[in-house]
Write a protein that holds these residues in place. Structure first.
Motif, mmCIF file in Angstrom:
data_model
loop_
_atom_site.group_PDB
_atom_site.id
_atom_site.type_symbol
_atom_site.label_atom_id
_atom_site.label_comp_id
_atom_site.label_asym_id
_atom_site.label_seq_id
_atom_site.Cartn_x
_atom_site.Cartn_y
_atom_site.Cartn_z
ATOM 1 N N ARG A 1 0.850 -1.186 0.000
ATOM 2 C CA ARG A 1 0.000 0.000 0.000
ATOM 3 C C ARG A 1 0.885 1.234 0.000
ATOM 4 N NH1 ARG A 1 -5.459 -0.516 1.568
ATOM 5 N NH2 ARG A 1 -6.015 -2.665 2.022
ATOM 6 N N TRP A 2 0.265 2.358 -0.315
ATOM 7 C CA TRP A 2 0.968 3.641 -0.195
ATOM 8 C C TRP A 2 0.096 4.612 0.574
ATOM 9 C CZ3 TRP A 2 -1.572 7.848 -1.992
ATOM 10 C CH2 TRP A 2 -2.492 7.668 -3.021
ATOM 11 N N ARG A 3 0.747 5.593 1.169
ATOM 12 C CA ARG A 3 0.048 6.700 1.818
ATOM 13 C C ARG A 3 0.889 7.948 1.625
ATOM 14 N NH1 ARG A 3 0.589 3.495 7.174
ATOM 15 N NH2 ARG A 3 2.825 3.621 7.479
ATOM 16 N N LEU A 4 0.198 9.064 1.556
ATOM 17 C CA LEU A 4 0.851 10.367 1.430
ATOM 18 C C LEU A 4 0.754 11.029 2.792
ATOM 19 C CD1 LEU A 4 2.181 12.495 -0.390
ATOM 20 C CD2 LEU A 4 -0.120 13.298 -0.986
ATOM 21 N N VAL A 5 1.907 11.306 3.393
ATOM 22 C CA VAL A 5 1.961 11.800 4.762
ATOM 23 C C VAL A 5 2.561 13.202 4.784
ATOM 24 C CG1 VAL A 5 2.830 11.347 7.102
ATOM 25 C CG2 VAL A 5 2.261 9.432 5.598
ATOM 26 N N HIS A 6 1.838 14.137 5.413
ATOM 27 C CA HIS A 6 2.321 15.508 5.576
ATOM 28 C C HIS A 6 3.455 15.508 6.597
ATOM 29 C CE1 HIS A 6 2.276 19.756 6.794
ATOM 30 N NE2 HIS A 6 1.760 19.978 5.599
ATOM 31 N N ASP A 7 4.289 16.539 6.544
ATOM 32 C CA ASP A 7 5.397 16.663 7.495
ATOM 33 C C ASP A 7 4.941 16.609 8.952
ATOM 34 O OD1 ASP A 7 7.168 16.882 5.408
ATOM 35 O OD2 ASP A 7 7.483 19.032 5.626
#
Length: 61
Positions: free
Chosen positions: A17-23
């Protein structure tokens, strides 16, 4: 400079899976599905990068 990072990981079902994570640690988006192969998850990331750079926002009421 981007304030987010794509993360590739294996879930409990041993799927990629992938996820986009903010700083700040918040998940902005995720794959929504598992992939059998890491390459499939990478293609999902590339699709988001390619197809949504200027996506419009629609309000559903």
């Amino acid at each position: 400079m981007s304030k987010a990072t794509f993360e590739l990981y294996r879930d409990q079902a041993d799927e990629w899976r992938w996820r986009l994570v903010h700083d700040n640690g918040n998940v902005i988006a995720d794959s929504g599905e598992g992939y059998d192969r890491k390459a499939g998850a990478r293609k999902g990331i590339e699709s988001v990068k390619k197809n949504a750079p200027d996506a419009t926002v629609e309000t559903q009421e």
